[in-house]
Scaffold this motif. Structure first.
Motif, short mmCIF file in Angstrom:
data_model
loop_
_atom_site.label_atom_id
_atom_site.label_comp_id
_atom_site.label_asym_id
_atom_site.label_seq_id
_atom_site.Cartn_x
_atom_site.Cartn_y
_atom_site.Cartn_z
N LEU A 113 46.47 -19.91 -2.21
CA LEU A 113 45.78 -20.28 -3.28
C LEU A 113 45.36 -18.72 -4.14
CD1 LEU A 113 43.20 -23.31 -2.81
CD2 LEU A 113 45.46 -23.28 -3.81
N MET A 114 45.02 -18.03 -3.30
CA MET A 114 44.34 -16.51 -3.83
C MET A 114 45.43 -15.75 -4.18
SD MET A 114 41.26 -16.65 -3.78
CE MET A 114 40.44 -14.94 -3.98
N GLU A 115 46.76 -16.25 -4.02
CA GLU A 115 47.91 -15.26 -4.39
C GLU A 115 47.95 -15.62 -5.74
OE1 GLU A 115 50.33 -13.13 -2.86
OE2 GLU A 115 48.29 -12.88 -2.21
N LEU A 116 47.38 -16.97 -6.26
CA LEU A 116 47.74 -17.34 -7.87
C LEU A 116 47.03 -16.16 -8.75
CD1 LEU A 116 47.29 -20.89 -7.64
CD2 LEU A 116 49.53 -19.90 -8.33
N PRO A 117 45.53 -16.01 -8.68
CA PRO A 117 44.85 -14.96 -9.29
C PRO A 117 45.47 -13.49 -9.12
CG PRO A 117 43.35 -15.75 -7.74
CD PRO A 117 44.78 -16.60 -7.66
N ARG A 118 45.89 -13.39 -8.01
CA ARG A 118 46.21 -11.81 -7.58
C ARG A 118 47.49 -11.53 -8.13
NH1 ARG A 118 48.92 -8.46 -3.60
NH2 ARG A 118 50.19 -10.08 -2.67
N VAL A 154 37.83 -11.10 -9.02
CA VAL A 154 37.51 -12.41 -8.46
C VAL A 154 36.10 -11.98 -7.61
CG1 VAL A 154 37.83 -14.18 -6.52
CG2 VAL A 154 39.68 -13.15 -8.09
N ALA A 155 35.15 -12.87 -8.15
CA ALA A 155 33.76 -12.57 -7.45
C ALA A 155 33.35 -13.44 -6.44
CB ALA A 155 32.49 -12.43 -8.58
N GLY A 156 33.98 -14.78 -6.75
CA GLY A 156 33.75 -15.70 -5.61
C GLY A 156 34.93 -16.84 -5.41
N PHE A 157 34.77 -17.55 -4.40
CA PHE A 157 35.82 -18.40 -4.28
C PHE A 157 35.38 -19.46 -3.20
CE2 PHE A 157 39.67 -19.40 -1.19
CZ PHE A 157 40.32 -20.17 -1.93
N HIS A 158 35.60 -20.75 -3.41
CA HIS A 158 35.23 -21.71 -2.59
C HIS A 158 36.66 -22.60 -2.22
CE1 HIS A 158 33.89 -24.01 -6.23
NE2 HIS A 158 34.59 -24.99 -5.82
N TYR A 159 36.79 -23.24 -1.22
CA TYR A 159 38.11 -24.09 -1.13
C TYR A 159 37.63 -25.20 -0.10
CZ TYR A 159 38.12 -21.61 3.53
OH TYR A 159 37.69 -21.08 4.79
N ARG A 160 38.27 -26.21 -0.24
CA ARG A 160 38.45 -27.26 0.73
C ARG A 160 39.71 -27.89 1.20
NH1 ARG A 160 34.74 -31.27 2.25
NH2 ARG A 160 35.59 -33.48 2.54
N LEU A 161 39.99 -27.83 2.45
CA LEU A 161 41.36 -28.36 3.08
C LEU A 161 40.99 -29.83 3.23
CD1 LEU A 161 41.44 -25.49 5.78
CD2 LEU A 161 43.33 -25.95 3.90
N GLU A 162 42.13 -30.56 2.40
CA GLU A 162 41.91 -31.90 2.31
C GLU A 162 42.83 -32.84 3.43
OE1 GLU A 162 40.09 -33.24 0.42
OE2 GLU A 162 39.57 -31.98 -1.34
N GLY A 170 40.59 -25.53 -4.55
CA GLY A 170 39.51 -24.20 -4.67
C GLY A 170 39.37 -23.89 -5.99
N ARG A 171 38.41 -22.99 -6.19
CA ARG A 171 38.01 -22.34 -7.37
C ARG A 171 37.62 -20.85 -7.14
NH1 ARG A 171 37.52 -23.46 -12.44
NH2 ARG A 171 35.72 -22.20 -13.62
N VAL A 172 38.21 -20.26 -8.16
CA VAL A 172 37.73 -18.81 -8.10
C VAL A 172 36.87 -18.64 -9.39
CG1 VAL A 172 39.65 -17.86 -7.03
CG2 VAL A 172 39.63 -18.07 -9.42
N ARG A 173 35.88 -17.51 -9.00
CA ARG A 173 35.07 -17.28 -10.36
C ARG A 173 35.32 -15.59 -10.57
NH1 ARG A 173 30.81 -17.23 -7.63
NH2 ARG A 173 30.15 -15.14 -7.81
N GLY A 223 36.89 -18.68 -14.57
CA GLY A 223 37.62 -18.49 -13.30
C GLY A 223 38.76 -19.43 -13.46
N ALA A 224 39.26 -20.25 -12.34
CA ALA A 224 40.27 -20.77 -12.29
C ALA A 224 40.12 -21.96 -11.13
CB ALA A 224 41.65 -19.90 -12.06
N ARG A 225 40.92 -23.37 -11.54
CA ARG A 225 41.01 -24.29 -10.72
C ARG A 225 42.33 -24.17 -9.80
NH1 ARG A 225 41.77 -28.44 -12.78
NH2 ARG A 225 41.65 -27.82 -15.20
N LEU A 226 42.24 -24.28 -8.75
CA LEU A 226 43.70 -24.03 -7.86
C LEU A 226 43.66 -25.22 -6.80
CD1 LEU A 226 42.60 -20.47 -6.64
CD2 LEU A 226 43.83 -21.08 -8.64
#
Length: 303
Positions: A228-233, A241-249, A284-287, A268-271
């Protein structure tokens, strides 16, 4: 007959103290993970967000491993029998860069223990909070949620999983980002080696299917979050990126492509990522950092 205790009873007096661990941001794991992704390694001397998971690794002796390959005991591992472990999600604040070659310190403490009952029986949700300092200044604050359940070795799983049917992927949203990962046993082996993860669900097909009830080798939850974090990178044109939260479903499995999608916005972005045509395995989401007073407040709070 032996007395059966609930998970809540077993951890009623469990209160491990805080611990600290030191490490150095060495260039080799960074180059190795970039190679796993078939990407050039970062050239700016700064560790990409979330890549600190390649560091602060523990190396228990072989005799300390449990039947599932995971350590049988550990400082933040709850004292429950026949323990099964799954990463559930987490939240992170990126306060300052982690630079290659820097000496870093991670302070960790237990913040929450919550017993719950689900369709598979009793579960225990454990949250551990990490604060990583670089040159004495806070750089990353992370809360990681882990789910534990008790399943005796050799017992039939409560519900056997099946591979989702293959389907065509929907086209990405207009203006959205997309990446594809094709996890196979070689990739899972390399990531296990890179993170010193000895859990057998990632490399032992017979164990994963016959004991844990999965339909195949399981893609590491942290690898999905890193995807997921490769997307904004790769796509966010250098936005910080200042913040990131994620949930494994739900799990993804070796031999099935994983598509990661991102929808950017002003904040930010929805991932999300998962098997094409199926339900997401991770969301997840980045801010973004720019103009974000919350990140500055968080930095002051953790000094």
């Amino acid at each position: 007959m032996p007395t059966t205790h609930s998970l809540a009873e077993l951890v009623a007096d469990w209160s491990p103290g805080s611990v600290a661990m030191t490490d150095r941001i060495d260039p080799w794991p960074i180059a190795a993970f970039a190679a796993l992704l078939d990407q050039p390694q970062p050239e700016d001397g700064v560790l990409p967000p979330l890549w600190h998971w390649l560091f602060f690794l523990e190396a228990p002796p072989e005799s300390a491993l449990g039947e599932d390959g995971h350590p049988a005991a550990g400082h933040f591992l709850p004292p429950i029998p026949d323990r099964r472990r799954m990463v559930a999600g987490g939240r992170l604040e990126f306060l300052a860069p982690l630079r290659v070659g820097a000496d870093v310190v991670r302070h960790s403490r237990l913040t929450q223990v919550t017993p719950k009952t689900g369709r598979t029986g009793d579960m225990l949700f454990v949250t551990v909070r990490h604060r990583i300092e670089c040159d004495g200044e806070p750089a990353v604050v992370e809360e990681q949620d882990i789910v534990y359940r008790s399943q005796p070795a050799g017992a039939a799983p409560a519900r056997a999983a099946e591979l989702p049917p293959l389907a065509e992927a929907e086209p990405p949203a207009g203006g959205g980002w997309r990446l594809r990962l094709d996890p196979d046993p070689r990739m899972l082996f390399r990531f296990s080696a890179l993170t010193y993860n000895t859990h057998r669900i990632h490399y032992d097909q017979e164990y994963a299917t016959a004991v844990e009830g999965y339909p195949g080798l399981v893609v590491h939850g942290p690898l999905l979050a890193l995807l997921l974090m490769e997307l904004p990178r790769r796509h966010a044109d250098g936005r910080e990126v200042a913040g990131f939260h994620y949930r494994l479903e739900r799990p993804s499995f070796a031999g099935r492509a994983v598509l990661a999608d991102g929808v950017p916005d002003d904040d930010g972005a929805r991932l999300s990522a998962g098997t094409p045509g199926g339900t997401s395995s991770v969301t997840g989401r980045v801010r973004w950092a720019s103009g974000d007073s919350q990140a500055e407040d968080s930095h002051r709070d953790h000094r």
